[in-house]
Write a protein that holds these residues in place. Structure first.
Motif, PDB file in Angstrom:
ATOM      1  N   ARG A  62      -3.406  -1.302   0.141  1.00  0.00           N
ATOM      2  CA  ARG A  62      -2.596  -1.759  -1.147  1.00  0.00           C
ATOM      3  C   ARG A  62      -1.370  -0.958  -1.565  1.00  0.00           C
ATOM      4  O   ARG A  62      -0.828  -1.156  -2.578  1.00  0.00           O
ATOM      5  CB  ARG A  62      -3.822  -1.323  -2.075  1.00  0.00           C
ATOM      6  N   ALA A  63      -1.127   0.009  -0.522  1.00  0.00           N
ATOM      7  CA  ALA A  63       0.199   0.858  -0.924  1.00  0.00           C
ATOM      8  C   ALA A  63       1.644  -0.225  -0.822  1.00  0.00           C
ATOM      9  O   ALA A  63       1.148  -1.082  -0.451  1.00  0.00           O
ATOM     10  CB  ALA A  63       0.204   1.716   0.297  1.00  0.00           C
ATOM     11  N   PRO A  64       2.564   0.253  -1.684  1.00  0.00           N
ATOM     12  CA  PRO A  64       3.622  -0.624  -1.505  1.00  0.00           C
ATOM     13  C   PRO A  64       4.254  -0.827  -0.107  1.00  0.00           C
ATOM     14  O   PRO A  64       4.141   0.060   0.712  1.00  0.00           O
ATOM     15  CB  PRO A  64       4.546   0.290  -2.524  1.00  0.00           C
ATOM     16  N   ALA A  65       4.918  -2.002  -0.048  1.00  0.00           N
ATOM     17  CA  ALA A  65       5.128  -2.377   1.292  1.00  0.00           C
ATOM     18  C   ALA A  65       6.341  -1.432   1.759  1.00  0.00           C
ATOM     19  O   ALA A  65       6.352  -1.009   3.114  1.00  0.00           O
ATOM     20  CB  ALA A  65       5.615  -3.704   1.036  1.00  0.00           C
ATOM     21  N   ASP A  66       6.921  -0.427   1.165  1.00  0.00           N
ATOM     22  CA  ASP A  66       8.006   0.250   1.564  1.00  0.00           C
ATOM     23  C   ASP A  66       7.454   1.826   1.786  1.00  0.00           C
ATOM     24  O   ASP A  66       8.271   2.607   2.177  1.00  0.00           O
ATOM     25  CB  ASP A  66       9.185   0.491   0.582  1.00  0.00           C
ATOM     26  N   THR A  67       6.153   1.904   1.673  1.00  0.00           N
ATOM     27  CA  THR A  67       5.327   3.133   1.769  1.00  0.00           C
ATOM     28  C   THR A  67       5.517   3.527   3.339  1.00  0.00           C
ATOM     29  O   THR A  67       5.263   2.680   4.110  1.00  0.00           O
ATOM     30  CB  THR A  67       3.936   3.048   1.204  1.00  0.00           C
ATOM     31  N   LEU A  68       5.934   4.726   3.538  1.00  0.00           N
ATOM     32  CA  LEU A  68       5.940   5.053   5.010  1.00  0.00           C
ATOM     33  C   LEU A  68       4.786   6.376   5.152  1.00  0.00           C
ATOM     34  O   LEU A  68       4.884   7.329   4.762  1.00  0.00           O
ATOM     35  CB  LEU A  68       7.374   6.006   5.183  1.00  0.00           C
ATOM     36  N   LEU A  69       3.794   5.643   5.950  1.00  0.00           N
ATOM     37  CA  LEU A  69       2.702   6.652   6.107  1.00  0.00           C
ATOM     38  C   LEU A  69       3.021   7.277   7.736  1.00  0.00           C
ATOM     39  O   LEU A  69       3.270   6.439   8.486  1.00  0.00           O
ATOM     40  CB  LEU A  69       1.283   5.993   6.180  1.00  0.00           C
ATOM     41  N   PRO A  70       2.675   8.373   7.769  1.00  0.00           N
ATOM     42  CA  PRO A  70       2.580   9.045   9.105  1.00  0.00           C
ATOM     43  C   PRO A  70       1.793   8.372   9.992  1.00  0.00           C
ATOM     44  O   PRO A  70       0.629   8.010   9.625  1.00  0.00           O
ATOM     45  CB  PRO A  70       2.569  10.521   8.813  1.00  0.00           C
TER      46      PRO A  70
END
Length: 227
Positions: A62-70
């Motif tokens: 559900r995180a925003p599309a531009d979220t950068l997760l490691p």
């Protein structure tokens, strides 16, 4: 070894509604990444009862599309989630209606009581102590007690045998398909609660019995555990 029958309980969604505290721990992980609260304590209860990793995956989804997760964010956050949960394990958690009365009645009938959960053992021990019912159970087997976890039948067998019972005279009280699969693999009956997040939908798994209220459990145990 006792010839008395044994009733084995799951914890989350069976003995207690733990969803809000579980989701609070997951949301603490999301907030630490600047994502805010991504899960709802009521609407996402069903996700909570499938475990920490399920909550993390749902939140990341559900995180925003531009979220950068490691890479490996789930593996990194899972132990942090457990720490957050340990710190707030019984803030909102409550026993389901009738649990204590049912445990008393089962004990009065001579039943052996045990716990088999996919919650880490230390957290399960801490929660049941905080809820005031740990001393009702002769044994507790958690997710990390053995190298395997439910639905593998070995944790169930251990929960029965460590309590002094025999698998042949036992049954499981649970709330998920995992509990049903555990019972089937163990060759024992299973009742799934009809008051958890699944509600009446739990019937789709075709358990041997659906428990609509804990007041029904002592009579069911007398029927299923009769010599």
């Amino acid at each position: 070894m006792s010839t008395r029958g044994t009733v084995v309980f799951d914890v989350d969604g069976t003995l207690a509604d733990t969803a809000a505290d579980l989701i609070a721990a997951a949301n603490a992980c999301f907030r630490s990444r600047g994502l805010g609260d991504l899960l709802h304590p009521r609407d996402d209860a069903g996700i909570a009862f499938h475990g920490g990793r399920a909550m993390l995956r749902a939140g990341y989804g559900r995180a925003p599309a531009d979220t950068l997760l490691p890479p490996g964010a789930e593996d990194e956050d899972f132990p942090r989630l457990l720490d957050f949960y340990d710190d707030g394990i019984a803030v909102s958690t409550r026993l389901y209606d009738g649990v204590e009365e049912a445990l008393n009645a089962l004990a009065a009938d001579g039943a052996i009581l045990s716990v088999c959960t996919n919650k880490p053992q230390a957290l399960a021990e801490k929660l049941l102590a905080a809820l005031g019912i740990r001393d009702r159970f002769a044994a507790l087997v958690g997710a990390d007690t053995l190298p395997v976890r439910k639905p593998d039948p070995r944790p169930y067998s251990a929960a029965v045998e460590r309590a002094g019972g025999t698998v042949a005279r036992s049954f499981l009280v649970g709330d998920t398909e995992t509990d049903l699969k555990t019972a089937r693999a163990s060759g024992v009956p299973v009742t799934l609660v009809g008051f958890g997040p699944e509600g009446p939908g739990i019937a789709r798994f075709s358990p041997d019995h659906i428990l609509d209220h804990f007041a029904e459990l002592p009579a069911l145990a007398r029927d299923w555990l009769r010599p």
